[in-house]
Design a protein around this motif. Sequence first.
Motif, PDB file in Angstrom:
ATOM      1  N   GLU A  11      -1.431  34.498 -11.748  1.00 49.59           N
ATOM      2  CA  GLU A  11      -0.494  33.449 -12.164  1.00 49.59           C
ATOM      3  C   GLU A  11       0.522  33.092 -11.083  1.00 49.59           C
ATOM      4  O   GLU A  11       1.592  32.573 -11.372  1.00 49.59           O
ATOM      5  N   LYS A  12       0.168  33.334  -9.812  1.00 50.19           N
ATOM      6  CA  LYS A  12       1.154  33.161  -8.741  1.00 50.19           C
ATOM      7  C   LYS A  12       1.149  31.780  -8.083  1.00 50.19           C
ATOM      8  O   LYS A  12       2.068  31.460  -7.334  1.00 50.19           O
ATOM      9  N   GLY A  13       0.102  30.998  -8.297  1.00 45.99           N
ATOM     10  CA  GLY A  13       0.071  29.724  -7.586  1.00 45.99           C
ATOM     11  C   GLY A  13      -0.917  28.759  -8.188  1.00 45.99           C
ATOM     12  O   GLY A  13      -1.560  29.030  -9.206  1.00 45.99           O
ATOM     13  N   GLU A  14      -1.063  27.608  -7.531  1.00 49.14           N
ATOM     14  CA  GLU A  14      -1.992  26.588  -7.985  1.00 49.14           C
ATOM     15  C   GLU A  14      -2.431  25.742  -6.808  1.00 49.14           C
ATOM     16  O   GLU A  14      -1.784  25.719  -5.755  1.00 49.14           O
ATOM     17  N   LEU A  15      -3.551  25.070  -6.977  1.00 53.87           N
ATOM     18  CA  LEU A  15      -4.052  24.106  -5.990  1.00 53.87           C
ATOM     19  C   LEU A  15      -4.266  22.784  -6.713  1.00 53.87           C
ATOM     20  O   LEU A  15      -5.185  22.659  -7.532  1.00 53.87           O
ATOM     21  N   ILE A  16      -3.422  21.799  -6.423  1.00 55.33           N
ATOM     22  CA  ILE A  16      -3.516  20.476  -7.024  1.00 55.33           C
ATOM     23  C   ILE A  16      -3.801  19.468  -5.913  1.00 55.33           C
ATOM     24  O   ILE A  16      -3.066  19.414  -4.909  1.00 55.33           O
ATOM     25  N   GLU A  17      -4.850  18.693  -6.072  1.00 52.72           N
ATOM     26  CA  GLU A  17      -5.326  17.807  -5.014  1.00 52.72           C
ATOM     27  C   GLU A  17      -4.230  16.933  -4.407  1.00 52.72           C
ATOM     28  O   GLU A  17      -4.170  16.751  -3.178  1.00 52.72           O
ATOM     29  N   ASN A  18      -3.368  16.371  -5.249  1.00 51.04           N
ATOM     30  CA  ASN A  18      -2.329  15.463  -4.749  1.00 51.04           C
ATOM     31  C   ASN A  18      -1.336  16.140  -3.816  1.00 51.04           C
ATOM     32  O   ASN A  18      -0.621  15.465  -3.065  1.00 51.04           O
ATOM     33  N   ASN A  19      -1.280  17.467  -3.870  1.00 51.20           N
ATOM     34  CA  ASN A  19      -0.335  18.209  -3.036  1.00 51.20           C
ATOM     35  C   ASN A  19      -0.984  18.809  -1.786  1.00 51.20           C
ATOM     36  O   ASN A  19      -0.314  19.526  -1.039  1.00 51.20           O
ATOM     37  N   LEU A  20      -2.268  18.526  -1.568  1.00 48.71           N
ATOM     38  CA  LEU A  20      -3.001  19.164  -0.478  1.00 48.71           C
ATOM     39  C   LEU A  20      -3.187  18.220   0.704  1.00 48.71           C
ATOM     40  O   LEU A  20      -3.314  17.000   0.526  1.00 48.71           O
ATOM     41  N   PRO A  21      -3.233  18.769   1.928  1.00 50.03           N
ATOM     42  CA  PRO A  21      -3.421  17.937   3.124  1.00 50.03           C
ATOM     43  C   PRO A  21      -4.856  17.437   3.226  1.00 50.03           C
ATOM     44  O   PRO A  21      -5.776  18.004   2.627  1.00 50.03           O
ATOM     45  N   SER A  22      -5.051  16.366   4.000  1.00 50.85           N
ATOM     46  CA  SER A  22      -6.394  15.811   4.178  1.00 50.85           C
ATOM     47  C   SER A  22      -7.240  16.663   5.112  1.00 50.85           C
ATOM     48  O   SER A  22      -8.464  16.607   5.071  1.00 50.85           O
TER      49      SER A  22
END
Length: 221
Positions: A11-22
């Motif tokens: 429960e320490k993090g997340e990966l959301i596409e809008n927040n990720l680099p190209s």
Amino acid sequence: MDFSAERLSYEKGELIENNLPSHPVELLTNWVKTAVDEKLIEPYAMSFATCGDDNLPSVRTLLMREITQPEDSTGKLGVVFYTNYDSDKGDDILQNPNAQALFFWHSLERQVRISGKVRKISEKKSTDYFHNRPQDSQIAAWVSEPQSGLVTNRDAMESKFEEYKQKFSETSQIPMPKFWGGYELVANKIEFWQGRANRMHDRIRYNLQPDGSWLMERLLP
């Protein structure tokens, strides 16, 4: 031993596409830097898997020494490591350059998987790195020929180390062995895994495109 009842909730993090680099190099660099800042033990350690002509996979733990963006290919990224070219992994790479590296930082609940092709780096770059290593590590490189070869016992290995230490005692600089140097795993695919609760993990994969851009895709956990 049965661990089937053991459970952890990530429960320490997340990966959301809008927040990720190209480009994945930015995310990879950020994750490695976080692991370093958190003072994890050898945060640059990676599992490295190869497979030669015998079709038998082989994996071992290596230390990544550099994250690169190869100048000859727009958009690509690579990771550099050093080893004995005559090792089992060296033989595998010679027969089949396709390989995969895996970083796992348990306390951060993160994993990175890098797939690509392996190539040797320049002799100059290998030499510069070799001479920056501690002297005893330089001597150990000479002792390791052939790496993974059989040795009678520990005493024989220690004796060989002392022989090389004496041999190079009068030299101003220990020469780099011809059988030793660096490789670069040039990525064509890289997957970032972030643990999430209820096993609904985030998996984001970057695939290198012919034009040098990266296609970002979400994978089911």
